[in-house]
Design an enzyme around this catalytic site. Sequence first.
Site, short mmCIF file in Angstrom:
data_model
loop_
_atom_site.label_atom_id
_atom_site.label_comp_id
_atom_site.label_asym_id
_atom_site.label_seq_id
_atom_site.Cartn_x
_atom_site.Cartn_y
_atom_site.Cartn_z
CB SER A 147 118.81 -5.11 79.81
OG SER A 147 119.21 -4.24 78.67
CE1 TYR A 160 122.83 -4.24 83.52
CE2 TYR A 160 122.33 -4.33 80.77
CZ TYR A 160 122.15 -3.78 82.10
OH TYR A 160 120.95 -3.06 81.96
#
Length: 253
Positions: A147, A160
Amino acid sequence: MGKLANKTALVTGSSRGIGRATALRLAHEGALVAVHYATGEEAALSTVADIEAAGGRAFAVRSAFGVPGDVDTLFEALESGLKERTGVATLDILVNNAAIMGGVPPEEVTPELFDRLFAINAKAPFFIVQRALGLLADGGRIINISSGLTRFANPEEAAYAMTKGAVEQIALHFAKYLGARGITVNSVAPGITDNGSPVFDIPQAVEQMAQMSAFGQVGKPADVGDVVAFLASDDARWITGSFIDATGGTLLG
């Protein structure tokens, strides 16, 4: 014949979003694709149907990550599906895409949420790679979806982002470990990508998100799926242990 003709692939979390786009693209290039899902059976079967309607080959496999026996369940279904269709359980391409997000301020992250994030996003990919080592053909490909949040901040996704940082380490260390077998291992980092969530139906929100990209637009799942397909091909044989920015220029500042 596509670039991935006679190859086999597993894409985790491929019933929707980036995983679905990746499965579609790999199948378009000729790979037999195992479409993994945890709960979205209808969406997974729809992905398989779309692949087959386009002349490709695919089958669905179910396994809920973050629970005991998750990797065993996944590989039992995978090996069975591969043997049924090819006669052997050889895997050429592994795409670790399945993940969940946090979406809460740091002070609201509970130990239970933290553990669940790491179990699904980091622990499962590690042990999937470990389990796949005996099935992966020499010259195989491992692509982990990371990400852009490992490079720019969103405090509501701190935990996350930590899991995705861990996933990037899989690429670094396994690339060294598997280099002698010609297996490449890389990380692909998407930015804001329209995954079908309700927020993408709000024009004002989409416009705001689009401004984070150098292109002034929100990414599409296929934008990332195409990058994964490149890394899965022989054209990317000299790329390993790398972090590929697929954020549409979000990391440019």
